[in-house]
Design an enzyme around this catalytic site. Structure first.
Site, PDB file in Angstrom:
ATOM      1  N   GLY A 156      73.824 -49.337 -57.302  1.00  0.00           N
ATOM      2  CA  GLY A 156      72.662 -48.761 -56.638  1.00  0.00           C
ATOM      3  C   GLY A 156      72.079 -49.668 -55.577  1.00  0.00           C
ATOM      4  O   GLY A 156      71.119 -49.299 -54.911  1.00  0.00           O
ATOM      5  N   ASP A 180      70.520 -59.003 -66.552  1.00  0.00           N
ATOM      6  CA  ASP A 180      71.507 -59.887 -65.929  1.00  0.00           C
ATOM      7  C   ASP A 180      71.534 -61.249 -66.604  1.00  0.00           C
ATOM      8  O   ASP A 180      72.607 -61.814 -66.856  1.00  0.00           O
ATOM      9  CB  ASP A 180      71.193 -60.057 -64.439  1.00  0.00           C
ATOM     10  CG  ASP A 180      71.461 -58.792 -63.640  1.00  0.00           C
ATOM     11  OD1 ASP A 180      72.292 -57.992 -64.086  1.00  0.00           O
ATOM     12  OD2 ASP A 180      70.834 -58.605 -62.593  1.00  0.00           O
ATOM     13  N   HIS A 235      65.106 -51.994 -58.085  1.00  0.00           N
ATOM     14  CA  HIS A 235      65.537 -51.139 -59.185  1.00  0.00           C
ATOM     15  C   HIS A 235      64.722 -49.851 -59.265  1.00  0.00           C
ATOM     16  O   HIS A 235      64.524 -49.298 -60.336  1.00  0.00           O
ATOM     17  CB  HIS A 235      65.451 -51.898 -60.517  1.00  0.00           C
ATOM     18  CG  HIS A 235      66.454 -52.997 -60.630  1.00  0.00           C
ATOM     19  ND1 HIS A 235      66.160 -54.293 -60.257  1.00  0.00           N
ATOM     20  CD2 HIS A 235      67.744 -53.004 -61.041  1.00  0.00           C
ATOM     21  CE1 HIS A 235      67.231 -55.049 -60.454  1.00  0.00           C
ATOM     22  NE2 HIS A 235      68.196 -54.298 -60.926  1.00  0.00           N
ATOM     23  N   ASP A 267      63.263 -47.756 -64.611  1.00  0.00           N
ATOM     24  CA  ASP A 267      64.157 -47.010 -63.740  1.00  0.00           C
ATOM     25  C   ASP A 267      64.435 -45.608 -64.277  1.00  0.00           C
ATOM     26  O   ASP A 267      65.319 -44.922 -63.792  1.00  0.00           O
ATOM     27  CB  ASP A 267      65.475 -47.762 -63.510  1.00  0.00           C
ATOM     28  CG  ASP A 267      66.096 -48.262 -64.796  1.00  0.00           C
ATOM     29  OD1 ASP A 267      65.718 -47.750 -65.868  1.00  0.00           O
ATOM     30  OD2 ASP A 267      66.953 -49.161 -64.729  1.00  0.00           O
ATOM     31  N   GLY A 268      63.639 -45.171 -65.259  1.00  0.00           N
ATOM     32  CA  GLY A 268      63.704 -43.786 -65.715  1.00  0.00           C
ATOM     33  C   GLY A 268      64.974 -43.406 -66.427  1.00  0.00           C
ATOM     34  O   GLY A 268      65.350 -42.228 -66.426  1.00  0.00           O
ATOM     35  N   THR A 277      57.361 -53.669 -75.562  1.00  0.00           N
ATOM     36  CA  THR A 277      58.812 -53.499 -75.640  1.00  0.00           C
ATOM     37  C   THR A 277      59.136 -52.797 -76.952  1.00  0.00           C
ATOM     38  O   THR A 277      58.248 -52.488 -77.754  1.00  0.00           O
ATOM     39  CB  THR A 277      59.557 -54.841 -75.606  1.00  0.00           C
ATOM     40  OG1 THR A 277      59.279 -55.570 -76.818  1.00  0.00           O
ATOM     41  CG2 THR A 277      59.144 -55.675 -74.399  1.00  0.00           C
ATOM     42  N   ASP A 321      55.591 -47.155 -74.422  1.00  0.00           N
ATOM     43  CA  ASP A 321      56.829 -47.776 -73.953  1.00  0.00           C
ATOM     44  C   ASP A 321      58.029 -46.948 -74.413  1.00  0.00           C
ATOM     45  O   ASP A 321      58.125 -46.558 -75.589  1.00  0.00           O
ATOM     46  CB  ASP A 321      56.933 -49.202 -74.503  1.00  0.00           C
ATOM     47  CG  ASP A 321      58.244 -49.857 -74.107  1.00  0.00           C
ATOM     48  OD1 ASP A 321      58.434 -50.141 -72.917  1.00  0.00           O
ATOM     49  OD2 ASP A 321      59.085 -50.068 -74.999  1.00  0.00           O
ATOM     50  N   GLY A 378      61.197 -47.821 -74.771  1.00  0.00           N
ATOM     51  CA  GLY A 378      62.047 -48.503 -75.742  1.00  0.00           C
ATOM     52  C   GLY A 378      61.476 -48.425 -77.146  1.00  0.00           C
ATOM     53  O   GLY A 378      62.209 -48.195 -78.121  1.00  0.00           O
TER      54      GLY A 378
END
Length: 567
Positions: free
Chosen positions: A60, A116, A223, A401-402, A487, A549, A551
């Site tokens: 992307g 990353d 992002h 980033d959905g 989170t 959140d 997650g």
């Protein structure tokens, strides 16, 4: 709402389809679709002691990172799914292939994003364990937020200065230690700031966020996330003035200094706008008494089709010969127009794969009836995650980033496809198989964390309370996120603690599971009031964060599925 029109076949295959196009256009590169590694196949002559360079990250951002693979820049790049870090196994494939043609060692250059850091870090550690001489450097030149908490500053298009200088030093025959040391100094002299007037469209998902009329977002990343702040829309010269004011203040650029600049198109701005901004950058710096000795302009590192620009400054030291020599050194990387990689070649080194052997440990076994129940639990969890894909994606928009729902759905689909082959009677092998699936199909931060948790749990199964705690301990060894960080740990930690407390006291596990689900629900609900300290939401204006959140909500989904199946 009408779906955004894009030139793709399916969202699921768009990255691999893009890589097929890279290979078709540049046959001088080796591209392996399975591992998503792009490799500079033509070994240079007299390669005695040459250091190899590797970078990459989520897709992307094209032409980053594949566009900078070539003589004089990267030896290889590895691509993840859209806006998601590649899995460690793919990165390890890239490291080992770079090392095979780089007797001087391998320098991994990556941008500061949690996914990353985790996945590249894991790959580098595995490479070192295999005996490879590898080092890494993290770029974090974003100045949108002066002192961000938790995750730190992001790496943006300023990393291209580091890639080019590292590539030039490699051409000169410098050692891995010399290049690492010099690039560490280079990155201290770089700052970047971006603005956007229109959000990007995720493949298959549409617009990431909305920008109100008359406003722009300042401090955007790559992002798809919104900016660190909102600002009244300005004319181009005022926007450039705003950007340079922040850049020069952060880097302490003063009259008489020399700089190199990057003016980067985030993907959806026109070339007219881009070069107009480039001219203004030079003009404004000139009025400050600052000399622009090199300027690089183009679509260099994108956020899909985001309509915006980023400006980077590299402040040159008094003795600037080495850095300029490296920036001026030749490269045939295809992101710079007109190079030899567009020619046909018969010299192409195939990428070596299957570098890791599967773990053979079997561990304790469970009964056939228990194995059937374990598989049924996996199926129920997978179906629940699939049915909640849209809800999870919506929760993730605006501050991420959905794609949390899509990411977990990929794991669910992989489980359902693999469930008949999962060795359920040997739960240790079962959880290690799940770890591998999470790493391969989820990618990014979530994939790494779930993979680590499955590894931690595998050491203790079928002692389920200990396995849950082991999963948490393993994940938190590599992540600094804790309770209150907004989170998935905000749901996982209290649920685990309740389950452990009740079962340790000799309580009924059914009661423990039921109360653990309640604790996860409560922890998840609290996240809507927390300030994010990790992930892309760290950089987003608080007004974009109005919900729980994603997650943490995902944790409640699979815990409730387990409760439904077991109680």
């Amino acid at each position: 709402m009408a779906q955004h029109k894009q030139f793709i076949i399916t969202p699921e295959t768009c990255v691999d389809d893009m890589l097929n196009g890279v290979q078709a256009t540049y046959p001088g590169l080796s591209v392996d679709i399975k591992s998503r590694v792009i490799f500079h196949a033509q070994e240079p002559p007299n390669n005695n002691g040459r250091v190899g360079l590797l970078s990459g990250g989520g897709s992307g951002h094209e032409p980053f990172a594949a566009g900078y693979v070539g003589e004089g820049m990267l030896t290889a790049a590895v691509a993840g799914s859209v806006f998601s870090a590649p899995p460690a196994s793919h990165i390890l494939t890239a490291v080992c292939n770079v090392a095979a043609v780089s007797p001087g060692g391998v320098l991994v250059i990556l941008n500061n994003y949690t996914g990353d850091i985790l996945n590249f870090g894991l790959a580098v550690e595995r490479a070192k364990a295999k005996g490879y001489n590898a080092n890494s450097i993290i770029i974090d030149e974003d100045c949108a937020i002066d002192k961000p908490e938790g995750a730190g500053k992001r790496g943006l298009c300023g990393c291209l200065f580091v890639l080019k200088i590292a590539g030039g030093m490699s051409l000169m025959g410098k050692t891995l230690e010399d290049i690492s040391s010099e690039c560490t100094e280079v990155k201290k002299h770089i700052v970047t700031l971006g603005v956007t007037v229109k959000a990007c469209n995720m493949p298959g998902l549409g617009l990431m966020f909305q920008i109100e009329d008359g406003l722009m977002e300042v401090g955007v990343g790559i992002h798809g996330e919104a900016g660190a702040s909102k600002h009244q829309m300005l004319s181009a010269d005022k926007i450039v003035e705003l950007i340079l004011e922040k850049l020069c203040k952060t880097l302490i650029v003063k009259k008489g200094d020399k700089v190199c600049t990057i003016v980067n198109n985030l993907g959806g701005s026109s070339q007219l706008e881009l070069f107009l901004v480039a001219g203004l950058v030079c003009a404004h710096l000139k009025t400050r008494g600052v000399q622009v000795v090199r300027q690089y302009v183009g679509t260099l590192m994108t956020s899909l089709d985001m309509a915006g620009i980023q400006v980077s400054l590299l402040l040159l030291p008094a003795s600037d010969k080495l850095w300029l020599d490296c920036l001026d050194a030749p490269t045939n990387a295809f992101a710079w127009p007109g190079n030899s990689l567009t020619l046909q070649t018969t010299c192409r080194r195939e990428i070596v794969k299957n570098l890791e052997a599967d773990t053979q440990m079997e561990g304790p076994t469970i009964t056939s009836e228990e194995a059937v129940k374990l598989k049924q639990c996996l199926k129920t969890v997978a179906e629940a995650l699939k049915s909640n894909e849209h809800t999870l994606n919506e929760l993730d928009k605006g501050c991420g980033d959905g794609d949390t729902g899509s990411t977990l759905k990929r794991m669910a689909d992989a489980i359902l496809q693999d469930v008949d082959e999962i060795p359920a009677r040997a739960p240790q092998l079962c959880f290690l198989r799940l770890s591998k699936l999470a790493e391969e199909v989820m990618g990014g931060t979530s994939g790494a964390l779930y993979s680590l948790m499955f590894v931690g749990a595998a050491r203790h199964v079928p002692q389920w309370s200990a396995a849950w705690q082991g999963a948490l301990d393993m994940a938190m060894t590599y992540s600094n996120a804790r309770l209150g960080s907004r989170t998935m740990f905000d749901a996982l930690i209290p649920a685990c603690q309740v389950f452990k407390d009740i079962t340790t006291r000799g309580g009924n596990w059914r009661e423990a599971l039921s109360k653990a689900v309640d604790a996860a629900d409560e922890g998840c609900s609290k996240t809507q009031f927390y300030k994010p300290l990790f992930g892309r939401a760290t950089y987003v204006d608080a007004s974009n964060i109005r919900s729980m959140d994603a997650g943490a909500y995902g944790v409640t989904v699979w815990l409730k599925a387990l409760k439904t199946e077991l109680l």
